[in-house]
Design an enzyme around this catalytic site. Structure first.
Site, PDB file in Angstrom:
ATOM      1  N   ASP A  61       0.850  -1.198   0.000  1.00 27.17           N
ATOM      2  CA  ASP A  61       0.000   0.000   0.000  1.00 27.17           C
ATOM      3  C   ASP A  61       0.882   1.243   0.000  1.00 27.17           C
ATOM      4  O   ASP A  61       1.894   1.306   0.710  1.00 27.17           O
ATOM      5  CB  ASP A  61      -0.922  -0.021   1.226  1.00 27.17           C
ATOM      6  CG  ASP A  61      -2.091   0.928   1.086  1.00 27.17           C
ATOM      7  OD1 ASP A  61      -3.236   0.470   0.965  1.00 27.17           O
ATOM      8  OD2 ASP A  61      -1.843   2.168   1.092  1.00 27.17           O
TER       9      ASP A  61
ATOM     10  N   ASN B  12     -12.944  -3.591   2.080  1.00 27.68           N
ATOM     11  CA  ASN B  12     -13.937  -2.527   2.192  1.00 27.68           C
ATOM     12  C   ASN B  12     -14.886  -2.606   1.007  1.00 27.68           C
ATOM     13  O   ASN B  12     -14.476  -2.941  -0.107  1.00 27.68           O
ATOM     14  CB  ASN B  12     -13.245  -1.162   2.215  1.00 27.68           C
ATOM     15  CG  ASN B  12     -12.392  -0.977   3.457  1.00 27.68           C
ATOM     16  OD1 ASN B  12     -12.756  -1.413   4.545  1.00 27.68           O
ATOM     17  ND2 ASN B  12     -11.230  -0.347   3.295  1.00 27.68           N
TER      18      ASN B  12
ATOM     19  N   VAL C  27     -10.861   2.664  -3.795  1.00 34.06           N
ATOM     20  CA  VAL C  27     -10.505   2.200  -5.147  1.00 34.06           C
ATOM     21  C   VAL C  27     -11.492   1.100  -5.530  1.00 34.06           C
ATOM     22  O   VAL C  27     -11.565   0.065  -4.861  1.00 34.06           O
ATOM     23  CB  VAL C  27      -9.051   1.681  -5.202  1.00 34.06           C
ATOM     24  CG1 VAL C  27      -8.729   1.166  -6.596  1.00 34.06           C
ATOM     25  CG2 VAL C  27      -8.068   2.780  -4.794  1.00 34.06           C
TER      26      VAL C  27
ATOM     27  N   HIS D 259     -10.250  -5.494  -3.511  1.00 31.61           N
ATOM     28  CA  HIS D 259      -8.917  -5.834  -2.993  1.00 31.61           C
ATOM     29  C   HIS D 259      -9.011  -6.204  -1.525  1.00 31.61           C
ATOM     30  O   HIS D 259      -9.861  -5.692  -0.791  1.00 31.61           O
ATOM     31  CB  HIS D 259      -7.931  -4.669  -3.176  1.00 31.61           C
ATOM     32  CG  HIS D 259      -8.462  -3.360  -2.684  1.00 31.61           C
ATOM     33  ND1 HIS D 259      -9.356  -2.604  -3.406  1.00 31.61           N
ATOM     34  CD2 HIS D 259      -8.243  -2.670  -1.543  1.00 31.61           C
ATOM     35  CE1 HIS D 259      -9.657  -1.515  -2.726  1.00 31.61           C
ATOM     36  NE2 HIS D 259      -9.002  -1.534  -1.583  1.00 31.61           N
TER      37      HIS D 259
HETATM   38  P1  5GP Z   1      -9.770   1.045   0.027  1.00 31.85           P
HETATM   39  O1  5GP Z   1     -10.095   2.241   0.887  1.00 31.85           O
HETATM   40  O2  5GP Z   1     -10.350   1.193  -1.361  1.00 31.85           O
HETATM   41  O3  5GP Z   1     -10.140  -0.262   0.671  1.00 31.85           O
HETATM   42  O4  5GP Z   1      -8.205   0.993  -0.079  1.00 31.85           O
HETATM   43  C1  5GP Z   1      -7.496   1.576  -1.126  1.00 31.85           C
HETATM   44  C2  5GP Z   1      -6.036   1.545  -0.735  1.00 31.85           C
HETATM   45  O5  5GP Z   1      -5.266   1.796  -1.901  1.00 31.85           O
HETATM   46  C3  5GP Z   1      -5.662   2.597   0.289  1.00 31.85           C
HETATM   47  O6  5GP Z   1      -5.126   1.963   1.456  1.00 31.85           O
HETATM   48  C4  5GP Z   1      -4.625   3.445  -0.424  1.00 31.85           C
HETATM   49  O7  5GP Z   1      -3.563   3.874   0.419  1.00 31.85           O
HETATM   50  C5  5GP Z   1      -4.135   2.516  -1.526  1.00 31.85           C
HETATM   51  N1  5GP Z   1      -3.686   3.215  -2.729  1.00 31.85           N
HETATM   52  C6  5GP Z   1      -4.300   4.246  -3.347  1.00 31.85           C
HETATM   53  N2  5GP Z   1      -3.614   4.620  -4.429  1.00 31.85           N
HETATM   54  C7  5GP Z   1      -2.518   3.797  -4.501  1.00 31.85           C
HETATM   55  C8  5GP Z   1      -1.425   3.700  -5.419  1.00 31.85           C
HETATM   56  O8  5GP Z   1      -1.314   4.448  -6.397  1.00 31.85           O
HETATM   57  N3  5GP Z   1      -0.492   2.751  -5.162  1.00 31.85           N
HETATM   58  C9  5GP Z   1      -0.592   1.908  -4.085  1.00 31.85           C
HETATM   59  N4  5GP Z   1       0.380   0.999  -3.937  1.00 31.85           N
HETATM   60  N5  5GP Z   1      -1.620   1.972  -3.209  1.00 31.85           N
HETATM   61  C10 5GP Z   1      -2.569   2.909  -3.412  1.00 31.85           C
END
Ligand code: 5GP
Length: 119
Positions: free
Chosen positions: A31, A88, A97, A101
Site C-alpha cells: 500500500d 472494504n 478504489v 482488494h
Molecule cells: P480502500 O479504501 O479502497 O479499501 O483501499 C485503497 C487503498 O489503496 C488505500 O489503502 C490506499 O492507500 C491505496 N492506494 C491508493 N492509491 C494507490 C497507489 O497508487 N499505489 C498503491 N500501492 N496503493 C494505493
C-alpha cells in the site's frame, strides 16, 4: 472500452508499485500509505468493482486471495503473531478504489477492529 482502474494499471505495470507477488489470478503490492509495518493489497487481476459485484465465477479467484494472504503473511514474518485481512465495500465501507482488494495488515498490535460507537 471501460476505463482501466488504478489497480489494473498497477497489475499491468503501467504505474509503478512495489509488487510482492503475481500469478495468473492475483497481484499483491505494498500500500502506498501503509497503516502498519506490513500493509499489502491483494488484488484479483480481474477488475471486480466491489464485493457486491462478485459472482460464482469468481469463487476460485477469491478463495485464492486467502491462500496468497497466508503465504505473504508468512513471508513477512507476521503469521505467528497474527494480522488482519479486510475488504472494504462501497461508501459506508470507505472503499476508495473500486477494484476489489484485500488488505493484509500486520506487524504490530492492531487493536479492536471497530470503535464501539454504533451511531
Ligand atoms: P480502500 O479504501 O479502497 O479499501 O483501499 C485503497 C487503498 O489503496 C488505500 O489503502 C490506499 O492507500 C491505496 N492506494 C491508493 N492509491 C494507490 C497507489 O497508487 N499505489 C498503491 N500501492 N496503493 C494505493
Amino acid at each position: 472500452m471501460t476505463e482501466k482502474t488504478l489497480f489494473r494499471k498497477i497489475i499491468e505495470r503501467e504505474i509503478p508499485a512495489d509488487i510482492v507477488f503475481q500469478d495468473e489470478r492475483v497481484t499483491a503490492f505494498r500500500d502506498i500509505n501503509p497503516q502498519a509495518p506490513t500493509h499489502i493489497l491483494i488484488v484479483p487481476n480481474k477488475a471486480i468493482p466491489t464485493v457486491n459485484d462478485v459472482t460464482s465465477d469468481d469463487e476460485h479467484t477469491l478463495g485464492h486471495l486467502f491462500i496468497v494472504a497466508k503465504k505473504l503473511a508468512k513471508n513477512e514474518g507476521i503469521a505467528e503473531n497474527g494480522y488482519r485481512l479486510l475488504i472494504n465495500c462501497g461508501v459506508h465501507g470507505h472503499q476508495e478504489v473500486f477494484h476489489l482488494h484485500m488488505h493484509l495488515v500486520g506487524g504490530k498490535p492492531l487493536g479492536r477492529m471497530l470503535s464501539n460507537n454504533t451511531r
